[in-house]
Design a protein around this motif. Structure first.
Motif, mmCIF file in Angstrom:
data_model
loop_
_atom_site.group_PDB
_atom_site.id
_atom_site.type_symbol
_atom_site.label_atom_id
_atom_site.label_comp_id
_atom_site.label_asym_id
_atom_site.label_seq_id
_atom_site.Cartn_x
_atom_site.Cartn_y
_atom_site.Cartn_z
ATOM 1 N N TYR A 122 0.833 -1.209 0.000
ATOM 2 C CA TYR A 122 0.000 0.000 0.000
ATOM 3 C C TYR A 122 0.866 1.258 0.000
ATOM 4 O O TYR A 122 0.606 2.202 -0.763
ATOM 5 N N GLU A 128 2.288 1.962 -3.378
ATOM 6 C CA GLU A 128 1.327 2.312 -4.433
ATOM 7 C C GLU A 128 0.424 3.488 -4.056
ATOM 8 O O GLU A 128 -0.397 3.914 -4.877
ATOM 9 N N GLU A 129 0.576 3.989 -2.858
ATOM 10 C CA GLU A 129 -0.363 4.999 -2.358
ATOM 11 C C GLU A 129 -0.477 6.209 -3.275
ATOM 12 O O GLU A 129 -1.578 6.729 -3.529
ATOM 13 N N ILE A 130 0.655 6.671 -3.788
ATOM 14 C CA ILE A 130 0.649 7.883 -4.607
ATOM 15 C C ILE A 130 -0.142 7.700 -5.900
ATOM 16 O O ILE A 130 -0.615 8.667 -6.502
ATOM 17 N N LEU A 131 -0.324 6.457 -6.339
ATOM 18 C CA LEU A 131 -1.029 6.180 -7.584
ATOM 19 C C LEU A 131 -2.511 5.869 -7.385
ATOM 20 O O LEU A 131 -3.248 5.734 -8.371
ATOM 21 N N LEU A 132 -2.946 5.746 -6.139
ATOM 22 C CA LEU A 132 -4.319 5.323 -5.857
ATOM 23 C C LEU A 132 -5.265 6.511 -5.705
ATOM 24 O O LEU A 132 -4.872 7.585 -5.227
ATOM 25 N N THR A 133 -6.509 6.292 -6.097
ATOM 26 C CA THR A 133 -7.543 7.303 -5.868
ATOM 27 C C THR A 133 -7.941 7.250 -4.395
ATOM 28 O O THR A 133 -7.601 6.306 -3.675
ATOM 29 N N LYS A 158 -7.742 4.087 -1.832
ATOM 30 C CA LYS A 158 -6.977 4.189 -0.580
ATOM 31 C C LYS A 158 -7.809 3.706 0.604
ATOM 32 O O LYS A 158 -7.343 2.926 1.440
#
Length: 213
Positions: A70, A73-78, A82
């Motif tokens: 997480y 990948e957080e910066i890429l998630l809506t 999240k």
């Protein structure tokens, strides 16, 4: 406190010339350490403990992987994704904590398994204690290695009924037919023997606080 109580009882029994009771003590920790049945029970307990500990460790390891993934990948998630991922991690943490309590809690599966494995050992030890007390004509048997203190008592020395009567309590109203004592007789009364608890390999899991609020 237990040893003080035992010493007090012994001093009273031995110091009075009018008492003819015989008393003795034993070391159940030493005795059970020499019993093959007890050693086998300990081995079985260790197997179950290690198996369940591994399962819980695997659950927390999976949570760590989910958290690392997480964070990467957080910066890429809506925002919706999240929240979804955060909830999944929190649910896994809750599940792992509940399973840990289920296994290693005060009345957990490990505790129940210990009772199951130790029951034959306890019964064998109690039979031996009762037989020895009967053969040696002992009225009291103490265990110096256990918090339980008293392993055997002759029921003819039980004055609970008299104390209850002095307090204005009817003893008959507090006993069922099956629990009625054959008081003031020479029938030996069995007191459950407490065998030392085997070493348990509980998982060294620390409480985890989610990094994701």
């Amino acid at each position: 406190m237990k040893k003080f109580f035992i010493l007090l009882v012994l001093s009273i029994l031995c110091g009075s010339a009018s008492w003819a009771q015989k008393i003795g003590y034993t070391d159940m920790e030493f005795i059970t350490s020499k019993m093959p049945e007890y050693q086998l029970a300990q081995t079985e307990m260790k197997k179950f403990s290690e198996k369940w500990a591994k399962e819980i460790q695997d659950k927390f390891a999976e949570i760590d992987r989910m958290q690392r993934a997480y964070m990467a990948e957080e910066i890429l998630l809506t925002e919706d994704l999240k929240r979804t991922r955060q909830n999944e991690i929190k649910e896994k943490e809750l599940e792992a904590g509940e399973y840990n309590s289920k296994i290693f809690g005060m009345e957990g599966l490990l505790f129940q398994k210990k009772k199951e494995l130790m029951k034959p050992v306890l019964e064998k030890v109690q039979r031996a204690v009762t037989k020895v007390c009967s053969q040696r004509r002992l009225d009291f048997m103490f265990d110096k290695s256990s918090d339980i203190g008293m392993l055997y008592t002759n029921p003819k020395h039980d004055y609970s009924d008299y104390v209850m009567e002095e307090l204005g309590i009817d003893p008959k109203n507090n006993k069922s037919g099956n629990e009625e004592k054959a008081s003031r007789t020479d029938e030996p009364e069995q007191t459950q023997t407490k065998v030392p608890t085997p070493t348990q390999n509980s998982p060294k899991q620390k409480s985890r606080t989610s990094k994701l609020k």
